[in-house]
Design a protein around this motif. Sequence first.
Motif, PDB file in Angstrom:
ATOM      1  N   HIS A   7       6.500   4.773   6.104  1.00  0.00           N
ATOM      2  CA  HIS A   7       7.913   4.395   6.248  1.00  0.00           C
ATOM      3  C   HIS A   7       8.788   5.610   6.013  1.00  0.00           C
ATOM      4  CE1 HIS A   7       7.743   0.190   6.802  1.00  0.00           C
ATOM      5  NE2 HIS A   7       7.033  -0.036   5.720  1.00  0.00           N
ATOM      6  N   ALA A   8       8.437   6.354   4.970  1.00  0.00           N
ATOM      7  CA  ALA A   8       9.290   7.471   4.577  1.00  0.00           C
ATOM      8  C   ALA A   8       9.246   8.589   5.610  1.00  0.00           C
ATOM      9  CB  ALA A   8       8.882   7.990   3.215  1.00  0.00           C
ATOM     10  N   THR A   9       8.182   8.687   6.388  1.00  0.00           N
ATOM     11  CA  THR A   9       8.123   9.787   7.357  1.00  0.00           C
ATOM     12  C   THR A   9       8.393   9.285   8.775  1.00  0.00           C
ATOM     13  OG1 THR A   9       5.743   9.475   7.325  1.00  0.00           O
ATOM     14  CG2 THR A   9       6.603  11.303   6.062  1.00  0.00           C
ATOM     15  N   ASN A  10       7.469   8.482   9.319  1.00  0.00           N
ATOM     16  CA  ASN A  10       7.573   8.033  10.713  1.00  0.00           C
ATOM     17  C   ASN A  10       8.817   7.232  11.020  1.00  0.00           C
ATOM     18  OD1 ASN A  10       5.383   9.037  11.816  1.00  0.00           O
ATOM     19  ND2 ASN A  10       4.164   7.177  11.785  1.00  0.00           N
ATOM     20  N   ASP A  11       9.049   6.207  10.201  1.00  0.00           N
ATOM     21  CA  ASP A  11      10.134   5.284  10.522  1.00  0.00           C
ATOM     22  C   ASP A  11      11.494   5.956  10.411  1.00  0.00           C
ATOM     23  OD1 ASP A  11       8.467   3.285  11.190  1.00  0.00           O
ATOM     24  OD2 ASP A  11       8.480   2.312   9.242  1.00  0.00           O
ATOM     25  N   ILE A  12      11.649   6.788   9.383  1.00  0.00           N
ATOM     26  CA  ILE A  12      12.944   7.451   9.227  1.00  0.00           C
ATOM     27  C   ILE A  12      13.182   8.418  10.390  1.00  0.00           C
ATOM     28  CG2 ILE A  12      14.263   9.042   7.766  1.00  0.00           C
ATOM     29  CD1 ILE A  12      13.235   7.505   5.362  1.00  0.00           C
ATOM     30  N   SER A  13      12.119   9.121  10.837  1.00  0.00           N
ATOM     31  CA  SER A  13      12.296  10.029  11.989  1.00  0.00           C
ATOM     32  C   SER A  13      12.666   9.243  13.236  1.00  0.00           C
ATOM     33  CB  SER A  13      11.025  10.799  12.296  1.00  0.00           C
ATOM     34  OG  SER A  13      10.623  11.497  11.187  1.00  0.00           O
ATOM     35  N   LYS A  39       0.822  -1.207   0.000  1.00  0.00           N
ATOM     36  CA  LYS A  39       0.000   0.000   0.000  1.00  0.00           C
ATOM     37  C   LYS A  39       0.860   1.263   0.000  1.00  0.00           C
ATOM     38  CE  LYS A  39      -3.323  -2.153   3.116  1.00  0.00           C
ATOM     39  NZ  LYS A  39      -3.691  -2.035   4.537  1.00  0.00           N
ATOM     40  N   THR A  40       0.397   2.282  -0.764  1.00  0.00           N
ATOM     41  CA  THR A  40       1.119   3.554  -0.819  1.00  0.00           C
ATOM     42  C   THR A  40       1.191   4.183   0.572  1.00  0.00           C
ATOM     43  OG1 THR A  40      -0.010   3.812  -2.913  1.00  0.00           O
ATOM     44  CG2 THR A  40       1.284   5.674  -2.160  1.00  0.00           C
ATOM     45  N   GLY A  41       0.098   4.084   1.334  1.00  0.00           N
ATOM     46  CA  GLY A  41       0.065   4.672   2.679  1.00  0.00           C
ATOM     47  C   GLY A  41       1.164   4.096   3.552  1.00  0.00           C
ATOM     48  N   ASP A  42       1.367   2.792   3.433  1.00  0.00           N
ATOM     49  CA  ASP A  42       2.420   2.120   4.187  1.00  0.00           C
ATOM     50  C   ASP A  42       3.782   2.679   3.831  1.00  0.00           C
ATOM     51  OD1 ASP A  42       1.568   0.301   5.915  1.00  0.00           O
ATOM     52  OD2 ASP A  42       1.773  -1.462   4.626  1.00  0.00           O
ATOM     53  N   PHE A  53      -9.149  10.423  -0.425  1.00  0.00           N
ATOM     54  CA  PHE A  53      -9.090  11.650  -1.200  1.00  0.00           C
ATOM     55  C   PHE A  53      -8.697  11.396  -2.649  1.00  0.00           C
ATOM     56  CE2 PHE A  53      -8.961  13.183   3.192  1.00  0.00           C
ATOM     57  CZ  PHE A  53     -10.201  13.815   3.151  1.00  0.00           C
ATOM     58  N   ALA A  54      -7.912  10.325  -2.882  1.00  0.00           N
ATOM     59  CA  ALA A  54      -7.609   9.978  -4.278  1.00  0.00           C
ATOM     60  C   ALA A  54      -8.887   9.534  -4.982  1.00  0.00           C
ATOM     61  CB  ALA A  54      -6.560   8.877  -4.321  1.00  0.00           C
ATOM     62  N   GLY A  55      -9.792   8.876  -4.227  1.00  0.00           N
ATOM     63  CA  GLY A  55     -11.009   8.365  -4.851  1.00  0.00           C
ATOM     64  C   GLY A  55     -12.225   9.227  -4.538  1.00  0.00           C
ATOM     65  N   ILE A  56     -11.982  10.516  -4.240  1.00  0.00           N
ATOM     66  CA  ILE A  56     -13.070  11.377  -3.758  1.00  0.00           C
ATOM     67  C   ILE A  56     -14.232  11.450  -4.747  1.00  0.00           C
ATOM     68  CG2 ILE A  56     -12.074  13.556  -4.611  1.00  0.00           C
ATOM     69  CD1 ILE A  56     -13.775  13.210  -1.227  1.00  0.00           C
ATOM     70  N   ARG A  57     -13.922  11.406  -6.056  1.00  0.00           N
ATOM     71  CA  ARG A  57     -14.990  11.541  -7.040  1.00  0.00           C
ATOM     72  C   ARG A  57     -15.899  10.309  -7.034  1.00  0.00           C
ATOM     73  NH1 ARG A  57     -12.322  13.242 -12.352  1.00  0.00           N
ATOM     74  NH2 ARG A  57     -10.453  13.785 -11.222  1.00  0.00           N
ATOM     75  N   VAL A  58     -15.291   9.143  -6.883  1.00  0.00           N
ATOM     76  CA  VAL A  58     -16.095   7.916  -6.824  1.00  0.00           C
ATOM     77  C   VAL A  58     -16.950   7.938  -5.552  1.00  0.00           C
ATOM     78  CG1 VAL A  58     -15.997   5.398  -6.758  1.00  0.00           C
ATOM     79  CG2 VAL A  58     -14.286   6.681  -8.035  1.00  0.00           C
ATOM     80  N   ALA A  80      -0.891   0.982  13.093  1.00  0.00           N
ATOM     81  CA  ALA A  80      -2.170   1.697  13.090  1.00  0.00           C
ATOM     82  C   ALA A  80      -2.036   3.002  12.322  1.00  0.00           C
ATOM     83  CB  ALA A  80      -2.610   1.964  14.530  1.00  0.00           C
ATOM     84  N   PHE A  81      -0.876   3.642  12.451  1.00  0.00           N
ATOM     85  CA  PHE A  81      -0.667   4.895  11.743  1.00  0.00           C
ATOM     86  C   PHE A  81      -0.633   4.668  10.225  1.00  0.00           C
ATOM     87  CE2 PHE A  81       1.896   8.350   9.992  1.00  0.00           C
ATOM     88  CZ  PHE A  81       1.190   9.431  10.492  1.00  0.00           C
ATOM     89  N   SER A  82      -0.049   3.538   9.823  1.00  0.00           N
ATOM     90  CA  SER A  82      -0.035   3.186   8.392  1.00  0.00           C
ATOM     91  C   SER A  82      -1.452   3.064   7.860  1.00  0.00           C
ATOM     92  CB  SER A  82       0.650   1.846   8.179  1.00  0.00           C
ATOM     93  OG  SER A  82       2.009   1.989   8.249  1.00  0.00           O
ATOM     94  N   ASN A  83      -2.301   2.371   8.632  1.00  0.00           N
ATOM     95  CA  ASN A  83      -3.691   2.210   8.203  1.00  0.00           C
ATOM     96  C   ASN A  83      -4.373   3.559   8.038  1.00  0.00           C
ATOM     97  OD1 ASN A  83      -3.395  -0.481   8.307  1.00  0.00           O
ATOM     98  ND2 ASN A  83      -4.375  -0.751  10.302  1.00  0.00           N
ATOM     99  N   LEU A  84      -4.076   4.449   8.990  1.00  0.00           N
ATOM    100  CA  LEU A  84      -4.687   5.776   8.974  1.00  0.00           C
ATOM    101  C   LEU A  84      -4.248   6.551   7.723  1.00  0.00           C
ATOM    102  CD1 LEU A  84      -6.507   6.965  11.124  1.00  0.00           C
ATOM    103  CD2 LEU A  84      -4.555   8.100  12.117  1.00  0.00           C
ATOM    104  N   THR A  85      -2.952   6.492   7.426  1.00  0.00           N
ATOM    105  CA  THR A  85      -2.440   7.186   6.237  1.00  0.00           C
ATOM    106  C   THR A  85      -3.074   6.607   4.985  1.00  0.00           C
ATOM    107  OG1 THR A  85      -0.355   7.116   7.409  1.00  0.00           O
ATOM    108  CG2 THR A  85      -0.285   8.014   5.206  1.00  0.00           C
ATOM    109  N   GLU A  86      -3.160   5.282   4.966  1.00  0.00           N
ATOM    110  CA  GLU A  86      -3.689   4.598   3.787  1.00  0.00           C
ATOM    111  C   GLU A  86      -5.130   5.017   3.509  1.00  0.00           C
ATOM    112  OE1 GLU A  86      -2.274   2.631   1.637  1.00  0.00           O
ATOM    113  OE2 GLU A  86      -4.108   2.106   0.568  1.00  0.00           O
ATOM    114  N   ILE A  87      -5.968   4.987   4.551  1.00  0.00           N
ATOM    115  CA  ILE A  87      -7.394   5.284   4.333  1.00  0.00           C
ATOM    116  C   ILE A  87      -7.566   6.756   3.947  1.00  0.00           C
ATOM    117  CG2 ILE A  87      -7.985   5.657   6.773  1.00  0.00           C
ATOM    118  CD1 ILE A  87     -10.687   4.408   6.128  1.00  0.00           C
ATOM    119  N   THR A  88      -6.759   7.634   4.534  1.00  0.00           N
ATOM    120  CA  THR A  88      -6.863   9.055   4.209  1.00  0.00           C
ATOM    121  C   THR A  88      -6.473   9.277   2.752  1.00  0.00           C
ATOM    122  OG1 THR A  88      -6.121   9.500   6.433  1.00  0.00           O
ATOM    123  CG2 THR A  88      -6.106  11.353   4.938  1.00  0.00           C
TER     124      THR A  88
END
Length: 582
Positions: free
Chosen positions: A119-125, A112-115, A204-209, A192-200
Amino acid sequence: MGSFRRLKDFFFKHKWSYIFGIIWLLSVDAAQLAIPRILGNLTDDLEKNILDKSGIIKYVFYIILAGLVVAVGRYFWRMYIIGNSRKLEYHLRKQLFDHLLTLSPNYFNTHKTGDLMSHATNDISAVRRALGFGIIMLIDSLFLIILTLYMMINTTSLKMTIIAVFNLPIIILLTRNFGKTIYNRSRIVQGAFSNLTEITQESFAGIRVIKSFVQEDLVSEKFYQVNEDSLRKNLDLVKVSGSFRPLLQFVFSISLLITIYYGGKQVIVGNISLGNFIAFNSFLALLNWPTRALGQIINVLQRGAASMDRLNLILDEKSEILELNDAIDLNEIHGEIQFRNVSFKYPNSNYNALTDINFTVEKGKTLAIVGKTGSGKTTIVNLLLRLYDISQGEILIDDMDVKNLSLKTLRENIGYVPQDNFLFSQSLKDNIAFAFDEKVPDKKIYSAAKIAEVYDNIMKFPKKFDTILGERGVTLSGGQKQRTSIARAIIKEPPILILDDSLSAVDTETEEKILNNLKDSTKDITTIIISHRISTIQSAHKILFLDNGQIKERGTHEELLALDGLYRDLYEKQLLEEKIKG
Ligand code: ADP
């Protein structure tokens, strides 16, 4: 600490700034420890009444000097070590991004892109904190503890020191056990944070649908659940990490209590001087910080290690598409394509997407592929571009197996217009010139746009070719997007051009114009056109009719009509549809 092994080159490269940083850190500690000693001596001298004015000035000077070393030293260790941790963050982020770019598309189908974003933000920090503050505090506290204990024994006695610090092992034991629980719970929180990023991100990517299916409430409910889950897991973590520090503080205050009682008695009977007693208590107070810090360090290091483990999993991922060591690098290829007995199954699928595919396209000729959705048309292109590798058969370009060509040679020589027409949030000009590293003359961009019949549309935008696309700019219609993607592929003047259903959103009249433009300007190009519409492909040199991953019919338009089979059925159906529409 094994988690951090991958970073050893980084540490080696920056070893001197780490060494300087640590030297400054230890100087600060030494200066800090000197202050209680100076105070102790001052008290004793005052008590003995042997101090004159110059003696007092001498003590004041020592204290100022120690304070100065503390201040300057703190600045330098921060500059060196915290500075390095920022460089490390930059280095890791770059490594991760570059590595992700090498992975095959299949990796992104299954992750998943959210995952990846988390990784790129939380884990690196988390790794940065562990290897910045974490390491500093570890060295600092261990050094301070050892030196303070030495000074305490020196000032009073071994017995009194043992009485005062009997609970240090309890503190260490507590930190170890708490550390483990914190490590486990923080992994759960990161998930849990990954899931949150993913759903957000997905919402918004699928907002039109979402809006067109009036599913806002459902999505909001789903978000509520994931958010609540994340809150619960965070609170579970806070419960442990929150009770940890007060508990340590409590255990520590017991020491102070015992020292005042036992040490006080020793002063009364004259075993210890008042100055030494004061110095001893100041040393004990100095121990407070490093012992409590140990707890925090364990948290920070454990969290960093958890994050580094997750990053290592990605960084160890190998691309499924490997380039041979002696892969052939060519500037330009001729453009003949051959599929020999190719069968293929997607990695996560249990049926063949293609079975026994054989065909040849000579240089400069056009091959068309028709067939129902899911019949395997795009798969043929995916294999030619080596986005996936085949296990059976051979795919040849100019009689060379594509597996022997370098990926750069292969992909630079193929102009590909994919079905999804992804365009970047940049200017139209930059999107069309995407394949080039260097600046492309405007004339070349305009001419590609003219061939793709999108030039007139673009010139109507207020900023013309400088118009920005996407969130910060205009949104193109489906047809405009397709035509811009065609311009992006043909500006490369590739020997092979692939149009994957790239004219479906364009009206038949414009479609005909584009095909004619292509014919005029790209005579030597080998072209593969995939389409549902017979009108798009009827002038092709060869047409393959694909069904269920197999070539059912092949020939020119006329030959296929004469066959009176599947192709003819499709043709007549489309003629009828057009008549009804007309
Ligand atoms: P077409 O382009 O003719 O619509 P595709 O080549 O995209 O068909 O798909 C052929 C078959 O392979 C379909 O059954 C499809 O579901 C399957 N398929 C396509 N992509 C993947 C993938 N990444 N993983 C697993 N199966 C896939």
